[in-house]
Enzyme design. Structure first.
Site, mmCIF file in Angstrom:
data_model
loop_
_atom_site.group_PDB
_atom_site.id
_atom_site.type_symbol
_atom_site.label_atom_id
_atom_site.label_comp_id
_atom_site.label_asym_id
_atom_site.label_seq_id
_atom_site.Cartn_x
_atom_site.Cartn_y
_atom_site.Cartn_z
ATOM 1 N N SER A 236 13.261 -23.436 44.675
ATOM 2 C CA SER A 236 11.835 -23.715 44.763
ATOM 3 C C SER A 236 11.423 -24.177 46.168
ATOM 4 O O SER A 236 11.700 -23.477 47.121
ATOM 5 C CB SER A 236 11.472 -24.741 43.689
ATOM 6 O OG SER A 236 10.122 -24.623 43.386
ATOM 7 N N HIS A 378 11.151 -21.519 35.497
ATOM 8 C CA HIS A 378 11.372 -21.971 36.872
ATOM 9 C C HIS A 378 12.471 -23.029 36.885
ATOM 10 O O HIS A 378 12.248 -24.162 36.440
ATOM 11 C CB HIS A 378 10.047 -22.561 37.368
ATOM 12 C CG HIS A 378 10.054 -23.000 38.789
ATOM 13 N ND1 HIS A 378 10.087 -22.117 39.842
ATOM 14 C CD2 HIS A 378 10.032 -24.243 39.340
ATOM 15 C CE1 HIS A 378 10.059 -22.794 40.977
ATOM 16 N NE2 HIS A 378 10.035 -24.082 40.699
HETATM 17 C C1 GTR Z 1 5.371 -26.331 42.681
HETATM 18 C C2 GTR Z 1 4.900 -25.598 43.896
HETATM 19 C C3 GTR Z 1 5.839 -24.492 44.252
HETATM 20 C C4 GTR Z 1 7.301 -24.899 44.163
HETATM 21 C C5 GTR Z 1 7.580 -25.921 43.078
HETATM 22 C C6 GTR Z 1 8.903 -26.680 43.197
HETATM 23 O O1 GTR Z 1 4.506 -27.347 42.301
HETATM 24 O O2 GTR Z 1 3.616 -25.092 43.627
HETATM 25 O O3 GTR Z 1 5.519 -23.972 45.536
HETATM 26 O O4 GTR Z 1 7.798 -25.299 45.371
HETATM 27 O O5 GTR Z 1 6.616 -26.892 43.005
HETATM 28 O O6 GTR Z 1 9.362 -27.037 44.281
HETATM 29 O O7 GTR Z 1 9.470 -26.954 42.126
#
Ligand code: GTR
Length: 399
Positions: A236, A378
């Site tokens: 991420s 995610h």
């Molecule tokens: C989210 C963000 C993403 C990603 C994510 C993370 O809130 O929008 O760009 O980086 O966090 O790091 O888990």
């Protein structure tokens, strides 16, 4: 140097500088005619663009950096050897945690990556030093324990495969909120009278990436580590970081981006999921101030994120997505990997093998550009890691 050669060198250097800037690339495949054109003309311009407009430059005046080993021992019932190193950057201290297979012979290849909530969360190991910067009390939410992030760091699996794990906590380098750059390492770099980075100077992602290169400085000196076989990895926001670190520092032999999304592997011009405007609004500290020019104005980008991936060529790069992670735009991540692939071909290295995006649960990782689409949300888990280990086995050891 003899005067004639000196003159020739000056003429050559000047002619390279006076080349017109290559045409705008946008979000398109990077088709160039030669490796020379890429290396001499386009690559430097792409690097300059990402430094100047996206992640920001590292300021010229840099503080002293030093390392000291503060502890070592065994973990995981003796199967894993642990070492902790304190890295000092000016007035900032960060803890580097190193796990190696305990029975290793010779130098060990490693995966190096930053972690989200403190080194002690990556494994249920009571001896890991807890950083004073790690989240405390309420901030911990439902994640309070040692080893709470161990599903993201399958240390036993990685070490059993013959690799080490090296990690540092992001908050030791720069806390992940907009503090006007008063905390973390930034103030160590201010020129006299400067109170925040200039518009073309680094934000938090740039600082994180730079610090991973400093960890690499240490790994080069550690006799247990095979510093020619360091794979840099991140999930991420930390995947955006691993890509940027890998793009700038050729010592990272493999670069892995897990669900890095906007400002990472995903093409911004698709405006699918997280947009440049959203990321700059929600995380104003991640990129340099110049990046705000592209909020709601992605078409103005001279090159999209396929350029970031191409900067890693010809070193192997792996981009991974998750099927339910629409916010990170899996298709945009795949396309950027695909559009960077022609640069690998210039070096005689195959990129992605197919123009088709792999189906859920499948990978296209036979070449120097790998991609997979894991089923699920995610995250990063052992399914992802199994693919990364296979990719490293292939490129590091020809297995
Ligand atoms: C989210 C963000 C993403 C990603 C994510 C993370 O809130 O929008 O760009 O980086 O966090 O790091 O888990």
């Amino acid at each position: 140097m003899k005067p004639l050669f000196a003159l020739l060198a000056i003429v050559l250097a000047t002619s390279a500088l006076t080349q017109p800037l290559p045409t705008k690339y946008g979000a398109s495949p990077l088709e160039l005619s030669s490796k020379r054109e890429w290396e001499k003309q386009v690559r430097p311009a792409v690097m300059e663009f990402f430094q100047q407009e996206v992640y920001g430059k590292v300021p010229p005046s840099q503080p002293k950096v030093s390392f000291s080993v503060i502890g070592q021992g065994k973990a995981f019932g003796g199967k894993v050897y642990r070492k902790e190193v304190e890295m000092t950057i000016g007035t900032t201290k960060a803890l580097v945690l190193i796990y190696l297979p305990a029975n290793h012979k010779g130098k060990v290849p490693v995966f190096l990556g930053m972690n989200f909530k403190g080194n002690h969360q990556i494994a249920p190991d009571p001896e890991i030093t807890i950083s004073p910067n790690a989240p405390k009390g309420k901030e911990l939410g439902d994640d309070p324990e040692r080893g709470a992030a161990s599903s993201r760091w399958p240390v036993e699996m990685i070490t059993a495969a013959g690799y080490g794990v090296v990690t540092i906590y992001r908050g030791d380098i720069d806390p992940d909120f907009d503090d006007g750059f008063q905390n973390g390492i930034h103030p160590n770099f201010y020129a006299e009278g400067q109170t925040k980075p200039h518009a073309d100077e680094w934000g938090t992602i740039g600082a994180w990436a730079w610090s991973l290169s400093r960890v690499m400085d240490y790994l080069e000196k550690d006799k247990d580590i095979d510093h020619k076989r360091v794979a840099i990895i991140g999930h991420s926001r930390l995947g955006k970081t691993s890509l940027w670190a890998g793009a700038q520092d050729r010592r990272f032999a493999i670069v892995i981006s897990n669900d890095s999304g906007c400002g990472g592997a995903a093409l911004s011009m698709r405006k699918h999921g997280e947009t440049v405007a959203a990321i700059n609004r929600n995380f104003p500290h991640w990129f340099c101030d110049n990046y705000n020019r592209y909020s709601g104005n992605e078409e103005a980008l001279w090159i999209d994120q396929q350029g970031l991936i191409a900067l890693i060529a010809p070193r192997p790069v792996y981009v991974a997505s998750a099927s339910l992670d629409d916010w990170a735009d899996p298709e945009g991540e795949f396309l950027a990997a695909l559009y960077a692939s022609p640069i690998y071909k210039l070096y005689g290295k195959p990129g992605l093998s197919s123009l088709q995006m792999p189906k859920v649960g499948e990978a296209d990782a036979e070449g120097y550009v790998g991609y997979h689409l894991r089923e699920g949300k995610h995250d990063i888990n052992s399914w992802d890691w199994r693919h990364y280990i296979r990719f490293a086995d292939k490129h590091f050891f020809g297995k």
